[in-house]
Design a protein around this motif. Structure first.
Motif, PDB file in Angstrom:
ATOM      1  N   THR A 320     -19.211 -33.249 -19.284  1.00 27.26           N
ATOM      2  CA  THR A 320     -19.994 -34.009 -18.315  1.00 27.26           C
ATOM      3  C   THR A 320     -20.172 -35.432 -18.822  1.00 27.26           C
ATOM      4  N   ALA A 321     -19.912 -36.413 -17.945  1.00 29.68           N
ATOM      5  CA  ALA A 321     -20.026 -37.809 -18.383  1.00 29.68           C
ATOM      6  C   ALA A 321     -20.799 -38.614 -17.353  1.00 29.68           C
ATOM      7  N   ARG A 322     -21.719 -39.435 -17.828  1.00 32.25           N
ATOM      8  CA  ARG A 322     -22.430 -40.366 -16.942  1.00 32.25           C
ATOM      9  C   ARG A 322     -22.274 -41.760 -17.525  1.00 32.25           C
ATOM     10  N   GLY A 323     -21.698 -42.667 -16.742  1.00 30.87           N
ATOM     11  CA  GLY A 323     -21.493 -44.037 -17.235  1.00 30.87           C
ATOM     12  C   GLY A 323     -20.082 -44.282 -17.750  1.00 30.87           C
ATOM     13  N   ILE A 324     -19.305 -43.189 -17.992  1.00 29.12           N
ATOM     14  CA  ILE A 324     -17.873 -43.343 -18.281  1.00 29.12           C
ATOM     15  C   ILE A 324     -17.139 -42.292 -17.454  1.00 29.12           C
ATOM     16  N   GLU A 325     -15.842 -42.459 -17.304  1.00 25.75           N
ATOM     17  CA  GLU A 325     -15.082 -41.479 -16.519  1.00 25.75           C
ATOM     18  C   GLU A 325     -14.867 -40.220 -17.331  1.00 25.75           C
ATOM     19  N   VAL A 326     -14.921 -39.063 -16.654  1.00 27.70           N
ATOM     20  CA  VAL A 326     -14.801 -37.795 -17.365  1.00 27.70           C
ATOM     21  C   VAL A 326     -13.394 -37.642 -17.971  1.00 27.70           C
ATOM     22  N   ASN A 327     -12.392 -38.258 -17.342  1.00 29.77           N
ATOM     23  CA  ASN A 327     -11.020 -38.217 -17.874  1.00 29.77           C
ATOM     24  C   ASN A 327     -10.935 -38.925 -19.222  1.00 29.77           C
ATOM     25  N   ARG A 328     -11.698 -40.013 -19.318  1.00 29.36           N
ATOM     26  CA  ARG A 328     -11.706 -40.774 -20.564  1.00 29.36           C
ATOM     27  C   ARG A 328     -12.356 -39.932 -21.673  1.00 29.36           C
ATOM     28  N   LEU A 329     -13.405 -39.194 -21.312  1.00 27.92           N
ATOM     29  CA  LEU A 329     -14.065 -38.319 -22.275  1.00 27.92           C
ATOM     30  C   LEU A 329     -13.083 -37.253 -22.767  1.00 27.92           C
ATOM     31  N   GLN A 330     -12.344 -36.651 -21.822  1.00 31.74           N
ATOM     32  CA  GLN A 330     -11.390 -35.598 -22.198  1.00 31.74           C
ATOM     33  C   GLN A 330     -10.307 -36.145 -23.116  1.00 31.74           C
ATOM     34  N   LEU A 331      -9.827 -37.357 -22.791  1.00 33.14           N
ATOM     35  CA  LEU A 331      -8.769 -37.970 -23.597  1.00 33.14           C
ATOM     36  C   LEU A 331      -9.271 -38.238 -25.020  1.00 33.14           C
ATOM     37  N   LEU A 332     -10.476 -38.765 -25.145  1.00 33.24           N
ATOM     38  CA  LEU A 332     -10.984 -39.093 -26.479  1.00 33.24           C
ATOM     39  C   LEU A 332     -11.259 -37.820 -27.285  1.00 33.24           C
ATOM     40  N   LEU A 333     -11.675 -36.743 -26.600  1.00 30.61           N
ATOM     41  CA  LEU A 333     -11.880 -35.470 -27.308  1.00 30.61           C
ATOM     42  C   LEU A 333     -10.542 -34.938 -27.829  1.00 30.61           C
ATOM     43  N   ALA A 334      -9.486 -35.124 -27.020  1.00 27.96           N
ATOM     44  CA  ALA A 334      -8.154 -34.678 -27.440  1.00 27.96           C
ATOM     45  C   ALA A 334      -7.683 -35.486 -28.649  1.00 27.96           C
ATOM     46  N   VAL A 335      -7.942 -36.794 -28.645  1.00 28.18           N
ATOM     47  CA  VAL A 335      -7.552 -37.638 -29.780  1.00 28.18           C
ATOM     48  C   VAL A 335      -8.309 -37.188 -31.036  1.00 28.18           C
ATOM     49  N   LEU A 336      -9.603 -36.906 -30.887  1.00 28.42           N
ATOM     50  CA  LEU A 336     -10.405 -36.468 -32.043  1.00 28.42           C
ATOM     51  C   LEU A 336      -9.858 -35.156 -32.614  1.00 28.42           C
ATOM     52  N   GLU A 337      -9.430 -34.269 -31.707  1.00 29.15           N
ATOM     53  CA  GLU A 337      -8.929 -32.971 -32.171  1.00 29.15           C
ATOM     54  C   GLU A 337      -7.595 -33.130 -32.909  1.00 29.15           C
ATOM     55  N   ARG A 338      -6.652 -33.855 -32.272  1.00 33.26           N
ATOM     56  CA  ARG A 338      -5.312 -33.938 -32.844  1.00 33.26           C
ATOM     57  C   ARG A 338      -5.215 -34.902 -34.020  1.00 33.26           C
ATOM     58  N   ARG A 339      -5.982 -35.974 -34.009  1.00 32.88           N
ATOM     59  CA  ARG A 339      -5.821 -36.986 -35.069  1.00 32.88           C
ATOM     60  C   ARG A 339      -6.840 -36.847 -36.200  1.00 32.88           C
ATOM     61  N   CYS A 340      -7.965 -36.163 -35.915  1.00 32.75           N
ATOM     62  CA  CYS A 340      -8.999 -36.072 -36.965  1.00 32.75           C
ATOM     63  C   CYS A 340      -9.390 -34.631 -37.256  1.00 32.75           C
ATOM     64  N   GLY A 341      -8.851 -33.687 -36.504  1.00 30.48           N
ATOM     65  CA  GLY A 341      -9.196 -32.285 -36.727  1.00 30.48           C
ATOM     66  C   GLY A 341     -10.625 -31.944 -36.359  1.00 30.48           C
ATOM     67  N   ILE A 342     -11.213 -32.695 -35.439  1.00 35.36           N
ATOM     68  CA  ILE A 342     -12.578 -32.374 -34.986  1.00 35.36           C
ATOM     69  C   ILE A 342     -12.457 -31.601 -33.675  1.00 35.36           C
ATOM     70  N   PHE A 343     -12.763 -30.315 -33.730  1.00 30.93           N
ATOM     71  CA  PHE A 343     -12.530 -29.445 -32.568  1.00 30.93           C
ATOM     72  C   PHE A 343     -13.774 -29.356 -31.688  1.00 30.93           C
ATOM     73  N   SER A 344     -13.530 -29.293 -30.358  1.00 32.55           N
ATOM     74  CA  SER A 344     -14.667 -29.182 -29.440  1.00 32.55           C
ATOM     75  C   SER A 344     -14.392 -28.090 -28.410  1.00 32.55           C
ATOM     76  N   ARG A 345     -13.407 -27.209 -28.717  1.00 35.77           N
ATOM     77  CA  ARG A 345     -12.992 -26.210 -27.725  1.00 35.77           C
ATOM     78  C   ARG A 345     -14.083 -25.219 -27.376  1.00 35.77           C
ATOM     79  N   SER A 346     -14.978 -24.930 -28.295  1.00 40.93           N
ATOM     80  CA  SER A 346     -16.007 -23.934 -27.993  1.00 40.93           C
ATOM     81  C   SER A 346     -17.355 -24.585 -27.698  1.00 40.93           C
ATOM     82  N   CYS A 347     -17.307 -25.889 -27.376  1.00 33.09           N
ATOM     83  CA  CYS A 347     -18.567 -26.609 -27.114  1.00 33.09           C
ATOM     84  C   CYS A 347     -18.580 -27.218 -25.715  1.00 33.09           C
TER      85      CYS A 347
END
Ligand code: TYD
Ligand code: MG
Length: 451
Positions: A320-347
């Protein structure tokens, strides 16, 4: 004998978008509106009678710089690109009660006090209502002429000879010769075209107020927005006293400027320090909170990004995003997962930009990522640090536009550290009490700040 050489042809034009069809259709093929096609006659073979006009190179056209007429309200002038223009037609849209009439009455009052002849034509409110509001808010309307009228030709005749004109609103006037009630597509088109014609002929800067539909668009035919030079939108949340003015279209200036006002018992007051509006200046280190310096037009603003993540009981986690696009949130979460190993799949992940600010600036990416990583790892970031930079899919931090302006604002607000791209050309020693942390990737940023 050539057949039908002189015969007139009938064609059908849509009153919403101007689409032309040679046969009658119930639904406009151009914009999909129903019942908007109406008949019009054209002389066949007209093209043969047209005399040709000579074209000339654009560079040979002599250009006279447009003279700007200040509205007396700086925030309004900024959004207009410097002020009104002689013969320029502006459409001001916004929800009922947002403050359109008040803003224009204030502009009229300050222009009248600068010695200009101004006329406010109201087709919506009575003279008593307008005068009462002006008195209650203390707007000095001594030299502002007022006309309460709904007949279009009468209103236009009265407007001739003035130096500034307000028409409140385009939906409340009517031309008797034309069918349709006031506010119908054909009447709105008449009001707009005849007012624009007067404005161009006499060089009068004119503002027309336009109502807004439930979908947030200016009510009336789409062609209305094509007929005017500038389209401004005035918006604000019902629960908040802040009002934002933006240009959707501006033939005379940029469309990315933002005007910020506060509604008060003295009318609309410009907000002098907008950063303080969206950021509470606490410098507190809280997990999930990061501050970005975002550009709104030519102004840098501190934007507080808040992220919250919590374990989800559902197979599909919520974003859920307010003030930014939800697509942008999804993209940044994907970058965090693949480039930094920070997972958010169960959150479930929620992001909010404080104060109702809406961020389009790509350089806010770094602050959004910092807030997300801080929340997902439950590690607070230093409260006196701000983030400026765009993030690519490879996890690289890219330079922002106008970084110097942003850094100056951050330093003015009292930040001690700024995280920027390693490719930013900034002399780190240039600011004494301010340290600049250069990072080349999001991974490197987290290594340095969240160890
Ligand atoms: P109004 O300008 O009539 O809104 P609009 O023309 O967009 O429908 O404003 C609505 C009401 O709010 C009006 O009664 C005046 C009041 N108001 C204030 O008290 N202070 C303000 O700063 C503004 C803008 C409006
Ligand atoms: Mg009004």
């Amino acid at each position: 004998m050539p057949r039908a050489a002189k015969k007139n042809t009938i064609r059908y034009r849509c009153s919403e978008c101007g689409y032309v069809s040679m046969s009658m259709v119930g639904r406009c093929p151009g914009c999909g509106s129903w019942g908007t096609m109406s008949e019009e006659e054209t002389a066949a073979g007209g093209a043969a009678r047209v005399s040709s006009a000579a074209a000339s190179p654009i560079s040979s056209v002599s250009v006279v710089p447009e003279e700007r007429i200040p509205s007396g309200i700086d925030e309004l002038d900024r959004v207009l690109g410097g002020g009104w223009i002689r013969g320029g037609v502006v459409l001001l849209g916004g929800e009922p009660g947002v403050g359109k009439s008040t803003l224009l009455l204030q502009a009229c009052a300050s222009m009248a006090s600068a010695g200009r002849r101004v006329l406010y034509i109201s087709g919506e409110e009575s003279a008593g209502q307008l005068a009462l509001r002006a008195r209650r808010l203390g707007i000095p309307t001594d030299n502002v002429d007022l006309l309460c009228e709904t007949d279009l030709p009468v209103m236009l005749a009265a407007a001739s000879g003035y130096e500034f004109l307000v028409i409140d609103s385009v939906q409340s006037f009517r031309l008797d010769d034309e069918s349709g009630w006031a506010g119908s597509a054909s009447q709105v088109r008449n009001v707009a075209s005849m007012s624009a014609e007067l404005s161009k002929r006499e060089g009068i800067p004119t503002v027309m107020v336009g109502h807004i539909t439930k979908q947030g668009q200016i009510a009336g035919p789409k062609i209305l927005e094509h007929m005017v030079d500038v389209v401004l939108l005035f918006s604000g949340e019902r629960s908040s006293s802040h009002r934002l003015l933006r240009a959707e279209k501006n033939r005379y200036g940029a469309t990315d400027e933002l005007g910020i006002f506060e509604m008060s018992e003295r009318g609309l007051v410009p907000v002098v320090d907008p950063s303080r509006l969206y950021w509470n200046a606490s410098f507190q280190a809280i997990a999930g909170v990061a501050i970005g310096i975002s550009m709104e037009g030519s102004r840098p603003l501190a934007a507080e990004i808040q992220a919250l993540s919590c374990a989800t009981p559902f197979p599909y986690p919520k974003r859920t995003a307010r003030g930014i696009e939800v697509n942008r949130l999804q993209l940044l979460l994907a970058v965090l997962e693949r480039r930094c190993g920070i997972f958010s799949r169960s959150c479930d992940v929620y992001v909010n930009v404080a104060g109702g600010l809406s961020l389009q600036d790509p350089a806010a990416d770094l602050s959004i990522c910092a807030a997300l990583a801080s929340s997902l790892k439950d590690t607070p970031l230093a409260g006196d640090t701000c983030f400026i930079g765009e993030i690519g899919l490879a996890g690289e931090v890219r330079p922002a536009s106008r970084t110097h302006l942003r850094l100056r604002e951050a330093s003015r607000l009292g930040f001690r550290n700024a995280v920027v791209s390693g490719r930013e050309a900034i002399d780190a020693k240039s600011s004494r009490d301010f340290s600049i942390i250069k990072v080349s990737s999001i991974f490197q940023m987290l290594e340095r700040l969240m160890k």
